[in-house]
Design an enzyme around this catalytic site. Structure first.
Site, PDB file in Angstrom:
ATOM      1  N   GLY A 175      -0.952  15.512   7.246  1.00 49.85           N
ATOM      2  CA  GLY A 175      -0.760  14.350   8.104  1.00 49.85           C
ATOM      3  C   GLY A 175      -2.027  13.665   8.590  1.00 49.85           C
TER       4      GLY A 175
ATOM      5  N   GLU B 246      -8.906   6.127   2.447  1.00 45.53           N
ATOM      6  CA  GLU B 246      -7.483   5.958   2.802  1.00 45.53           C
ATOM      7  C   GLU B 246      -7.329   5.753   4.303  1.00 45.53           C
ATOM      8  OE1 GLU B 246      -4.548   8.741   1.130  1.00 45.53           O
ATOM      9  OE2 GLU B 246      -6.170   9.548  -0.087  1.00 45.53           O
TER      10      GLU B 246
ATOM     11  N   HIS C 203      -1.649   5.770  -2.149  1.00 46.80           N
ATOM     12  CA  HIS C 203      -1.850   6.688  -3.277  1.00 46.80           C
ATOM     13  C   HIS C 203      -3.354   6.807  -3.529  1.00 46.80           C
ATOM     14  CE1 HIS C 203      -0.611   8.800  -6.911  1.00 46.80           C
ATOM     15  NE2 HIS C 203      -1.617   8.188  -7.513  1.00 46.80           N
TER      16      HIS C 203
HETATM   17  C1  GRF Z   1      -3.087  11.450   0.710  1.00 45.95           C
HETATM   18  O1  GRF Z   1      -4.103  11.596  -0.239  1.00 45.95           O
HETATM   19  C2  GRF Z   1      -2.147  10.345   0.309  1.00 45.95           C
HETATM   20  O2  GRF Z   1      -2.776   9.324  -0.393  1.00 45.95           O
HETATM   21  C3  GRF Z   1      -1.198  11.038  -0.590  1.00 45.95           C
HETATM   22  O3  GRF Z   1      -1.021  12.311  -0.028  1.00 45.95           O
HETATM   23  C4  GRF Z   1      -2.169  12.656   0.733  1.00 45.95           C
HETATM   24  C5  GRF Z   1      -1.677  12.990   2.104  1.00 45.95           C
HETATM   25  O4  GRF Z   1      -2.687  13.506   2.926  1.00 45.95           O
HETATM   26  N1  GRF Z   1      -0.006  10.267  -0.795  1.00 45.95           N
HETATM   27  P1  GRF Z   1      -2.444  13.644   4.478  1.00 45.95           P
HETATM   28  O5  GRF Z   1      -1.192  14.501   4.649  1.00 45.95           O
HETATM   29  O6  GRF Z   1      -2.249  12.272   5.024  1.00 45.95           O
HETATM   30  O7  GRF Z   1      -3.648  14.334   5.017  1.00 45.95           O
END
Ligand code: GRF
Length: 253
Positions: A33, A200, A130
């Site tokens: 998360g 991200e 993603h």
């Molecule tokens: C992230 O790399 C996101 O892009 C992918 O899953 C991962 C989740 O990471 N869909 P987190 O749980 O937000 O740390």
């Protein structure tokens, strides 16, 4: 049925509510998360951003995303999906979303295919992040470390992040926004994953805010991102000179 323009969740009016943020977001997460945390921090930092995280849905008990939600005072629901009929899962999810008056869904590390009934209700109002440049390195089974392993195995020099609307399949919905991330010499899947994840965390909250604004204004889920990011503009307008290419490729000037 409800698959054209964005529609408010039952009993809720985006942009018109008298209490709470105008756009109520549900985040779906199966793991640690950290993207959820970035979203919570972004919207809690400034009430003028017009949206807030109102619910976290997970298919698994005991995951970090649920702890983070609890610490942030966000309601949570665990809705298991394994071994269940998609229509049953959809019924549970839609009931939870209706109860919480959810306008928009942000997937953040949700490892299940979203049931078709939920996609139909939230078409153009559901976004995913993603950690690669789609349409490459996406699809069923492409998640977590596997993505970065595949990028390195393919010898890519550039990877990135993609935010896209969600449709009935994995990672195939319309791309809203992408940002490139360089692959460094000597990268391992873990070092690359960390570099991408930092991007991200920067990109996703802003893309979700733009989508929330589009939804609140009654536009289809097409946040205003018509201009390519500066990194792309740079490449478009500034093709490398031959001298630069020769230097980069180790050829004599
Ligand atoms: C992230 O790399 C996101 O892009 C992918 O899953 C991962 C989740 O990471 N869909 P987190 O749980 O937000 O740390």
């Amino acid at each position: 049925m409800k698959d054209a323009a964005p529609e408010p969740a039952a009993g809720h009016s985006p942009g018109g509510g008298s209490s709470g943020p105008p756009c109520r977001i549900a985040v779906f997460a199966s793991g640690g998360g950290t993207n959820l945390q970035a979203l919570v921090d972004h919207f809690q930092a400034d009430a003028d951003r017009g949206a807030g995280i109102a619910l976290v849905v997970s298919d698994r008990e005991g995951v970090g995303a649920l702890d983070r939600a609890a610490r942030a005072g966000v309601a949570t629901r665990v809705i298991p999906a394994g071994g269940r009929a998609p229509a049953d899962v959809a019924g549970d999810i839609l009931a939870a979303l209706d109860e919480a008056g959810i306008d928009l869904i942000a997937l953040a590390g949700y490892l299940r295919l979203v049931p078709a009934d939920v996609v139909r209700r939230y078409r153009h109002r559901m976004v995913n992040i993603h950690p690669a440049l789609l349409p490459a390195f996406g699809g069923k089974g492409m998640y977590g470390r596997r993505i970065h392993e595949a990028v390195l195995e393919a010898g890519c020099r550039v990877t990135g992040v993609s935010a896209h609307l969600v449709d009935e399949q994995y990672d195939t919905g319309p791309i809203l926004f992408q940002w490139p991330v360089p692959v460094a010499a000597g990268d391992t899947p873990d070092t690359l994953a960390r570099r991408v994840l930092r991007v991200e965390h920067r990109v996703y909250p802003v893309v979700v805010e733009a989508l929330a604004r589009a939804v609140a204004e009654g536009r289809r889920g097409e946040p205003a991102a018509p201009d390519p990011p500066a990194a792309f503009r740079l490449h478009e307008t500034a093709a490398p000179t031959e001298a630069e290419l020769r230097r980069l490729l180790g050829l004599p000037g």
